[in-house]
Motif scaffolding. Structure first.
Motif, PDB file in Angstrom:
ATOM      1  N   ASP A  51      59.502  46.974  47.956  1.00  0.00           N
ATOM      2  CA  ASP A  51      58.565  47.495  46.961  1.00  0.00           C
ATOM      3  C   ASP A  51      58.935  47.046  45.549  1.00  0.00           C
ATOM      4  O   ASP A  51      58.066  46.676  44.757  1.00  0.00           O
ATOM      5  N   LYS A  52      60.218  47.071  45.239  1.00  0.00           N
ATOM      6  CA  LYS A  52      60.672  46.674  43.904  1.00  0.00           C
ATOM      7  C   LYS A  52      60.429  45.188  43.670  1.00  0.00           C
ATOM      8  O   LYS A  52      59.926  44.781  42.619  1.00  0.00           O
ATOM      9  N   VAL A  53      60.762  44.358  44.659  1.00  0.00           N
ATOM     10  CA  VAL A  53      60.542  42.910  44.547  1.00  0.00           C
ATOM     11  C   VAL A  53      59.064  42.611  44.340  1.00  0.00           C
ATOM     12  O   VAL A  53      58.693  41.816  43.481  1.00  0.00           O
ATOM     13  N   LEU A  54      58.205  43.273  45.107  1.00  0.00           N
ATOM     14  CA  LEU A  54      56.772  43.029  44.991  1.00  0.00           C
ATOM     15  C   LEU A  54      56.204  43.568  43.679  1.00  0.00           C
ATOM     16  O   LEU A  54      55.332  42.948  43.071  1.00  0.00           O
ATOM     17  N   SER A  55      56.694  44.706  43.213  1.00  0.00           N
ATOM     18  CA  SER A  55      56.155  45.291  41.984  1.00  0.00           C
ATOM     19  C   SER A  55      56.480  44.437  40.765  1.00  0.00           C
ATOM     20  O   SER A  55      55.738  44.453  39.782  1.00  0.00           O
TER      21      SER A  55
END
Length: 143
Positions: A51-55
């Motif tokens: 989620d962090k990488v994509l955000s």
């Protein structure tokens, strides 16, 4: 140490943003739970990283750094994939909705304890594993 090798670890209930060291403690912790809970927490950490990488739209940057990262991780990660396949999987995975990802943990209903070599171990129950495999991979998982 004074805690008999135990490093006290506590998180308040609710959403938390963890740094890498704390996320690792959370994923590895066994105190007050068991290996089944630990596997579930490890999946939570993996999804939080995703989620962090994509955000932050980090896939292009990570792909550019992939050869260096691959060399750093290669001694500690065992996979049948080569670097090009990992990069392809990263590009593919960034567009995959979370609803399309199924996970599973070998819970107590899929294992049994056996005493082996002076210790108890968990052994997968091969008769029950197809239930979990079907839940995660679909009814045609073995074809």
């Amino acid at each position: 140490d004074m805690n008999y090798g135990f490093d006290p670890f506590y998180l308040d209930a609710g959403w938390q943003e963890l740094d890498g060291e704390t996320a690792l403690k959370y994923a590895r912790s066994r105190h007050g739970s068991d290996d089944i809970d630990r596997a579930t927490r490890q999946q939570q950490v993996i999804f939080a990283i995703r989620d962090k990488v994509l955000s932050y739209d980090m896939i292009p940057t990570l792909v550019a750094q992939a050869p260096v990262l691959w060399n750093e991780l290669n001694d500690n990660v065992d996979t049948g994939l080569n670097l090009d396949q990992v990069i392809e999987l990263a590009w593919y995975g960034q567009s995959m909705p979370l609803d399309n990802i199924n996970t599973g943990v070998l819970g107590w209903e899929y294992v049994y304890e056996r005493f082996y070599d002076s210790q108890y171990i968990l052994v997968p129950d091969r008769e029950k594993l197809p239930i979990l495999m079907t839940e995660v991979f679909g009814p045609n998982y073995n074809q």
